[in-house]
Write a protein that holds these residues in place. Structure first.
Motif, PDB file in Angstrom:
ATOM      1  N   THR A 344      41.364  49.037  44.904  1.00 52.96           N
ATOM      2  CA  THR A 344      41.726  50.352  44.372  1.00 52.96           C
ATOM      3  C   THR A 344      41.545  51.440  45.425  1.00 52.96           C
ATOM      4  N   GLU A 345      40.712  51.152  46.442  1.00 48.60           N
ATOM      5  CA  GLU A 345      40.551  52.138  47.521  1.00 48.60           C
ATOM      6  C   GLU A 345      41.843  52.316  48.306  1.00 48.60           C
ATOM      7  N   ARG A 346      42.732  51.302  48.185  1.00 51.45           N
ATOM      8  CA  ARG A 346      44.012  51.413  48.887  1.00 51.45           C
ATOM      9  C   ARG A 346      45.106  51.984  47.975  1.00 51.45           C
ATOM     10  N   HIS A 347      44.702  52.809  47.025  1.00 56.49           N
ATOM     11  CA  HIS A 347      45.646  53.393  46.078  1.00 56.49           C
ATOM     12  C   HIS A 347      46.396  52.338  45.293  1.00 56.49           C
ATOM     13  N   ILE A 348      45.684  51.304  44.952  1.00 57.33           N
ATOM     14  CA  ILE A 348      46.256  50.273  44.096  1.00 57.33           C
ATOM     15  C   ILE A 348      45.472  50.328  42.799  1.00 57.33           C
ATOM     16  N   GLU A 349      46.175  50.328  41.686  1.00 59.21           N
ATOM     17  CA  GLU A 349      45.483  50.383  40.394  1.00 59.21           C
ATOM     18  C   GLU A 349      45.408  48.983  39.803  1.00 59.21           C
ATOM     19  N   ILE A 350      44.260  48.654  39.218  1.00 57.16           N
ATOM     20  CA  ILE A 350      44.105  47.322  38.632  1.00 57.16           C
ATOM     21  C   ILE A 350      43.568  47.440  37.212  1.00 57.16           C
ATOM     22  N   GLY A 351      44.202  46.744  36.306  1.00 59.62           N
ATOM     23  CA  GLY A 351      43.701  46.729  34.931  1.00 59.62           C
ATOM     24  C   GLY A 351      43.641  45.315  34.411  1.00 59.62           C
ATOM     25  N   ARG A 352      42.804  45.136  33.383  1.00 59.42           N
ATOM     26  CA  ARG A 352      42.787  43.815  32.744  1.00 59.42           C
ATOM     27  C   ARG A 352      43.628  43.915  31.483  1.00 59.42           C
ATOM     28  N   VAL A 353      44.602  43.029  31.367  1.00 60.00           N
ATOM     29  CA  VAL A 353      45.551  43.158  30.258  1.00 60.00           C
ATOM     30  C   VAL A 353      45.518  41.972  29.308  1.00 60.00           C
ATOM     31  N   GLY A 354      44.740  40.978  29.610  1.00 58.31           N
ATOM     32  CA  GLY A 354      44.604  39.832  28.716  1.00 58.31           C
ATOM     33  C   GLY A 354      43.254  39.257  29.036  1.00 58.31           C
ATOM     34  N   VAL A 355      42.860  38.178  28.373  1.00 59.84           N
ATOM     35  CA  VAL A 355      41.545  37.602  28.637  1.00 59.84           C
ATOM     36  C   VAL A 355      41.378  37.388  30.138  1.00 59.84           C
ATOM     37  N   ASP A 356      42.341  36.679  30.713  1.00 62.20           N
ATOM     38  CA  ASP A 356      42.225  36.320  32.126  1.00 62.20           C
ATOM     39  C   ASP A 356      43.441  36.826  32.889  1.00 62.20           C
ATOM     40  N   GLU A 357      43.987  37.965  32.443  1.00 60.53           N
ATOM     41  CA  GLU A 357      45.192  38.475  33.086  1.00 60.53           C
ATOM     42  C   GLU A 357      44.959  39.892  33.589  1.00 60.53           C
ATOM     43  N   PHE A 358      45.482  40.148  34.761  1.00 60.32           N
ATOM     44  CA  PHE A 358      45.303  41.453  35.383  1.00 60.32           C
ATOM     45  C   PHE A 358      46.659  42.016  35.765  1.00 60.32           C
ATOM     46  N   LEU A 359      46.761  43.334  35.671  1.00 55.00           N
ATOM     47  CA  LEU A 359      47.985  43.991  36.087  1.00 55.00           C
ATOM     48  C   LEU A 359      47.636  44.879  37.282  1.00 55.00           C
ATOM     49  N   VAL A 360      48.390  44.724  38.365  1.00 55.53           N
ATOM     50  CA  VAL A 360      48.118  45.472  39.578  1.00 55.53           C
ATOM     51  C   VAL A 360      49.347  46.333  39.871  1.00 55.53           C
ATOM     52  N   VAL A 361      49.124  47.612  40.098  1.00 56.86           N
ATOM     53  CA  VAL A 361      50.248  48.528  40.300  1.00 56.86           C
ATOM     54  C   VAL A 361      50.147  49.157  41.675  1.00 56.86           C
ATOM     55  N   ILE A 362      51.253  49.171  42.381  1.00 54.09           N
ATOM     56  CA  ILE A 362      51.245  49.728  43.726  1.00 54.09           C
ATOM     57  C   ILE A 362      52.522  50.546  43.917  1.00 54.09           C
TER      58      ILE A 362
END
Ligand code: C2E
Ligand code: CA
Ligand code: CA
Length: 719
Positions: A344-362
């Motif tokens: 996230t320090e590189r202006h990347i956003e990370i969220g958890r969207v399911g039990v074991d799923e992550f969404l990364v936005v750049i």
């Protein structure tokens, strides 16, 4: 209105029978009593002026209406039995009695119709039909989605609001059980809820009212967009009889969408994910939205604004949860989150969207190709970080991750579609196995969209026995004779062509359609076995192996059902071998041990499938009544590689030591076969001998591989 008229009106409205005054020429409704309207699930006001024939099921034409009228005798009436349809599609049988309206001039102009509900065989009193319609009308008046369940959890009735919330047609809901519902429950995080934990199932199991504040239901493409989630509160109240016995339950769904939107409560509570402190699902999807909107605004200026979305999924995380428990699973998730947090320090956003799923936005504004390269590198970096050995509670784990990628503007011009595209790409990458990265392509979209339709098609196919069972021969290495086969299900979809089980079985497990599939496979195998026994086609001691999924195995009554199916066709349990996986074995060792010993006592044989791929504890193996170990294909296919050879030899030795029979899977070459023979493996299956074969081909295979003595027996041609 005179007093008598008033009285009559009152009387008519209190009659259980419906009274209708109709225009003879076109069957339009001139008047209808309250009870008549109720029978049609409506109100008199709504019905006036509409066509009575359109309430008849099946609808009758104006010619048929005139024909019906012509059958009314000059004095007297004519009665027929018809279905009366309510606005929402319920049909009830009524006796329709037609008389001329003699009060009218000319007599031919109007018809008096009486509709009398026919008592339903299952209902206790003659009043029941009336009460039924009243109940329907009441249900319809409610804003909540309401379904009435019987004591087995089957939906007896459901109001329109309920059908709208689950976004399914009535015919797909009625008679379906909440133990295997046609809709899908999802948690706020988007993962599928275990059926056992849903309020209706718990209410029926415990006899106590149950509630879940926040559950999501998927759109099925009927009135909502396919896959679109809406939030509901679910409550379920058991219905107890006078003797306190469980009669059924009332399941209520309340739509929370409006509430959530107006209060904005969700936003406040859920900006961060409680477990990992990454962004919450809601927050991260809102960020995708915002990023896309900002990019849209910028696109008018000269630079190319881009947004990339990576949907990251831990491979086979379920088995970690199943094997070590959810508390351990949570620790693993926190550890994984810690490894990717600093991105996230590189202006990347990370969220958890399911039990074991992550969404990364750049976001970025490089040229399309270099942006894609950046996305791929990021995906690989995420994979690398996740795949470093992980030590949790003293145990070393190795996880892998799959990634689906979508990007604005190439794949979508709004946030929701962009997220969905990443989802579709992830689904495609999962289909290719573990540890994959896949970009969204529009050709993937069609497949993704059909996901839920597939689920429905699948249930239908299983019910209609449109799935096929193929048999892959298993060869005894000592004698070279066929010692049986593994039954493998195949689905030839009318539109999509053949769909391999590795794609639809995991989905079917998630949605519950697996029970229908399993029933179909067991029945087919039992019938085929009975036929082969009669034809003396199988070698002595041969067995047919079937794959049992965990959900199936854990269902109550599973063993009894299995035994009954075989008993029906006179096949002995010892002719069936049940393949279960290590993961299943370790889920709840005690329950599993009990179930296995039940099976063992009844004479079923059990084999442990895909051995070596899960996290099984060897110390349990010797306590369980296992007949066979199947060495997973991944070891066999890599024979030649030192590590795989060592593992294979170790597995074979272990099995020999425990007196357990071994089957080598996926044998494709002579070298592999040789290695297994040398290692003391008992039997093999694989393309080297035969692929899975349709029944007729398998029968031919058996005939041509009969030991010499037996081949003389004449067998009836299966064609
Ligand atoms: P599995 O139980 O490990 O089944 C063996 C799979 O390996 C089959 O794939 C088979 O076609 C394939 N195979 C056999 N020999 C070879 C070989 O020499 N080389 C290669 N490359 N592959 C070989 P299939 O039929 O696609 O089934 C995939 C999985 O789907 C099965 O894996 C099983 O877990 C599941 N499955 C299949 N039928 C059923 C079923 O009726 N019920 C349940 N619950 N699962 C099923
Ligand atoms: Ca198997
Ligand atoms: Ca296997």
């Amino acid at each position: 209105m005179s007093e008598a008229e008033e009285l009559l009106a009152l009387l008519v409205d209190h009659l259980q029978d419906g009274v209708w005054l109709l225009d003879a020429s076109d069957a339009s409704i001139i008047e209808v009593s309250q009870s008549g309207a109720l029978q049609a699930g409506s109100h008199p006001g709504t019905l006036l002026g509409t066509n009575f024939c359109s309430l008849i099921e099946p609808e009758i034409s104006s010619e048929a209406w005139q024909l019906l009228l012509s059958q009314i005798p000059a004095t007297g009436s004519h009665t027929v039995s018809v279905g009366l349809r309510s606005e929402i599609g319920f049909v009830q049988l009524v006796d329709l009695t037609l008389t001329r309206d003699y009060a009218c001039e000319p007599v031919q102009a109007r018809v008096l119709a009486i509709t009398r509900s026919q008592p339903l065989a299952t209902l206790p009193s003659a009043q029941a039909p009336q009460v039924e319609t009243l109940l329907d009308a009441t249900l319809e008046a409610l804003a909540e989605g309401v379904a009435i369940l019987d004591h087995l959890g089957r939906v007896e009735r459901a109001n329109t609001a309920f059908l709208e919330l689950v976004d399914l047609q009535q015919s797909l809901v009625l008679d379906h059980s909440v133990f295997d519902p046609p809709w899908i429950w999802q948690s706020l995080q988007g993962d599928f809820l275990e059926i056992e934990g849903t309020p209706p199932v718990m209410a029926l199991r415990t006899g106590e009212p149950q509630r879940l504040d926040h559950v999501q239901l998927r759109g099925n493409g009927l009135n909502r967009v396919l896959g679109e989630l809406i939030s509901v509160e679910v409550s379920c109240e058991p219905l107890l009889g006078a003797d306190q016995s469980l009669r059924g339950a009332v399941l209520v769904l309340s739509d929370l969408t409006a509430l959530l939107q107006s209060v904005g409560r969700r936003e406040q509570i859920e900006a961060t994910d409680q477990l990992t402190s990454l962004r919450s699902r809601h927050h991260i999807t809102a960020q995708v939205d915002a990023a896309v909107r900002a990019a849209e605004r910028n696109s008018t200026s000269s630079d190319d604004s881009r947004v990339g979305v990576l949907h990251v999924d831990l491979d086979d995380f379920r088995s970690v949860n199943d094997t070590f428990g959810t508390a351990f699973g949570d620790e693993v998730l926190i550890a994984v989150a810690d490894r990717i947090r600093d991105l996230t320090e590189r202006h990347i956003e990370i969220g958890r969207v399911g039990v074991d799923e992550f969404l990364v936005v750049i976001t970025g504004n490089d040229a399309s190709l270099s942006f894609d390269t950046r996305l791929r590198r990021l995906a690989e970096e995420l994979q690398r970080r996740i795949e470093q050995p992980l030590v949790v509670e003293g145990l070393e784990l190795r996880l892998t991750a799959s990634v689906g990628i979508s990007r604005y503007p190439a794949n979508a011009r709004d946030g929701a579609t962009l997220v969905r595209a990443a989802d579709t790409a992830l689904a495609a990458s999962r289909r290719e196995g573990r540890h994959q990265v896949r970009f969204f392509e529009s050709s993937l979209d069609k497949r993704g969209r059909t996901g839920l339709a597939l689920d429905r098609d699948l249930r239908l196919a299983a019910a209609q026995r449109n799935l096929q069972v193929y048999y892959q021969p298993i060869i005894d290495l000592q004698s070279g004779a066929v010692s049986g086969a593994e039954a493998l299900v195949r689905w030839n979809h009318p539109e999509h062509g053949p769909i391999p089980p590795s794609i639809f079985i995991p989905d079917a497990e998630a949605t519950g359609a697996i029970s229908a599939i399993s029933d179909m496979v067991v029945t087919t195998v039992a019938e085929d076995l009975a036929r082969w026994n009669e034809q003396n086609l199988l070698n002595a001691g041969s067995r047919i192996a079937i794959n049992i999924s965990a959900t199936e195995f854990e269902q109550r009554g599973f063993v009894q059902r299995l035994a009954a199916t075989l008993d029906n066709v006179g096949v002995l349990p010892s002719q069936l071998e049940l393949e279960i996986t290590e993961t299943l074995l370790m889920r709840d060792v005690e329950v599993t041990a009990q179930r296995l010993s039940d099976l063992h006592e009844l004479g079923f044989l059990v084999s442990l499938d895909d051995f070596g791929t899960g996290y099984s504890s060897l110390s349990h193996l010797h306590m369980l009544p296992l007949h066979t170990l199947k060495v997973d294909r991944c070891f066999v296919s890599e024979l030649g590689d030192g590590r795989s050879e060592t593992i294979t030899r170790a597995i074979l030795n272990l099995a020999q030591g425990l007196g357990i029979h071994t089957v080598g899977e996926g044998v494709e070459t002579e070298e592999q076969r040789r290695f297994l023979i040398d290692g003391g493996c008992d039997s093999v299956q694989g393309f080297f001998y035969a692929p899975p074969l349709p029944r007729l081909a398998f029968e031919k295979f058996m005939q041509s591989h009969k030991p010499v003595a037996a081949s003389a027996t004449s067998t009836r041609s299966a064609l």
